[in-house]
Enzyme design. Structure first.
Site, short mmCIF file in Angstrom:
data_model
loop_
_atom_site.label_atom_id
_atom_site.label_comp_id
_atom_site.label_asym_id
_atom_site.label_seq_id
_atom_site.Cartn_x
_atom_site.Cartn_y
_atom_site.Cartn_z
N THR A 172 -0.89 7.51 -1.36
CA THR A 172 -2.10 7.52 -1.67
C THR A 172 -3.01 6.44 -1.25
O THR A 172 -4.05 6.24 -1.79
CB THR A 172 -1.89 7.22 -3.49
OG1 THR A 172 -1.19 5.87 -3.58
CG2 THR A 172 -0.89 8.34 -4.13
N ARG B 253 0.73 -1.19 0.06
CA ARG B 253 0.00 0.03 0.09
C ARG B 253 0.93 1.38 -0.06
O ARG B 253 1.61 1.44 0.93
CB ARG B 253 -0.81 -0.02 1.25
CG ARG B 253 -1.86 0.96 1.28
CD ARG B 253 -2.98 0.60 2.08
NE ARG B 253 -2.77 0.48 3.35
CZ ARG B 253 -3.83 0.37 4.59
NH1 ARG B 253 -4.84 0.39 4.34
NH2 ARG B 253 -3.35 0.05 5.73
N ASP C 197 0.89 -8.09 11.04
CA ASP C 197 1.73 -7.84 12.18
C ASP C 197 1.12 -8.74 13.22
O ASP C 197 1.97 -9.40 14.02
CB ASP C 197 1.39 -6.52 12.69
CG ASP C 197 2.41 -5.28 11.94
OD1 ASP C 197 3.31 -6.00 11.21
OD2 ASP C 197 1.92 -4.29 12.20
N ASP D 264 -3.56 -4.43 12.53
CA ASP D 264 -2.86 -4.83 11.45
C ASP D 264 -2.83 -6.42 11.33
O ASP D 264 -2.10 -7.15 12.18
CB ASP D 264 -1.38 -4.45 11.28
CG ASP D 264 -0.78 -4.73 10.06
OD1 ASP D 264 -0.44 -5.71 9.70
OD2 ASP D 264 -0.38 -3.49 9.43
#
Ligand code: URA
Length: 240
Positions: free
Chosen positions: A139, A135, A234, A231
């Site tokens: 943006t 990602r 993670d 996340d």
């Protein structure tokens, strides 16, 4: 359906268990507009444990594998079947097997790999593809860095997997790439989704059925799902 949640508005009235909101097709899942929410108690119970910030990486991985196995059951429930002739120890019979070439699970790296083991435990002969996307931090768009899929996709059904459907950018980019290879069908499986992500996918690919264990409230300013589970990568790999 999701209009009232657009633009970061905070509307906690999104009640996926409401009979008015989603039509109940079975006791274990709710279906509306190509979204299947897997409401099976085992899935929901395990998801709650995964959301808890005190759950360790090792428990998180185990729970994800277990949920993925249960979700595999739902996502494969409409696979085409064919009759074949076999012989039991006692006599000949006609019996059913899954039709066509082997299924393909496509994992969006890296968190998608957390779902793979559970899926493969019930469909061990499936083929596996990988799509690497990261990602862009400014943006938030998905940039491809890896793409490897099995051959003959035109004869295969694809199940694309990624635990979190947040902005939908990765899912849309992955579906676009897979579609270039003209698979027989594509379904998308995630653990937690949100209205924005579902809308993003269905705006471009309304025919893609989305299987999810939860439709959460919204995204935060960093495109994390709220309340979410943090996340996923993670938490699976213990990288934070
Ligand atoms: N990816 C994640 O791992 N978590 C989110 O909440 C959103 C995207």
């Amino acid at each position: 359906m999701f209009d009232k949640l657009e633009g970061g508005s905070h509307d906690s009235s999104l009640d996926v268990s409401s009979a008015n909101f989603l039509k109940v097709k079975s006791m274990k899942s709710t279906f509306e507009k190509n979204v299947c929410v897997v409401t099976h108690p085992l899935v929901q119970h395990k998801l709650t444990l995964m959301r808890d910030k005190n759950t360790s990486s090792s428990s998180f991985r185990t729970l994800l594998t277990e949920i993925s196995t249960l979700m595999a059951y739902e996502v494969t429930s409409d696979l085409a079947m064919q009759d074949i002739e076999i012989e039991t120890p006692l006599e000949k019979m006609t019996s059913k097997v899954i039709d066509g070439k082997k299924l393909v699970f496509v994992s969006i790296l890296r968190a998608g790999n957390g779902i793979l083991d559970g899926m493969l435990s019930v469909v061990p002969n499936a083929r596996v593809g990988h799509i690497g996307l990261y990602r862009d931090s400014k943006t938030l768009m998905a940039i491809e860095y890896y793409f490897k899929l099995p051959d003959n996709l035109n004869e295969r059904d694809v199940i694309l997997i990624d635990p979190m459907l947040a902005t939908g950018h990765s899912a849309v980019a992955a579906i676009e790439r897979i579609k270039q290879l003209r698979p027989r069908s594509i379904k998308f499986v995630c653990l937690v989704s949100c209205p924005q992500g579902i809308q993003a996918v269905h705006q471009q690919f309304p025919e893609v059925m989305i299987y999810t264990a939860a439709i959460d409230r919204q995204l935060n300013e960093k495109a994390y799902i709220l309340p979410g589970l943090g996340d996923a990568g993670d938490r699976i790999f213990g990288t934070k």
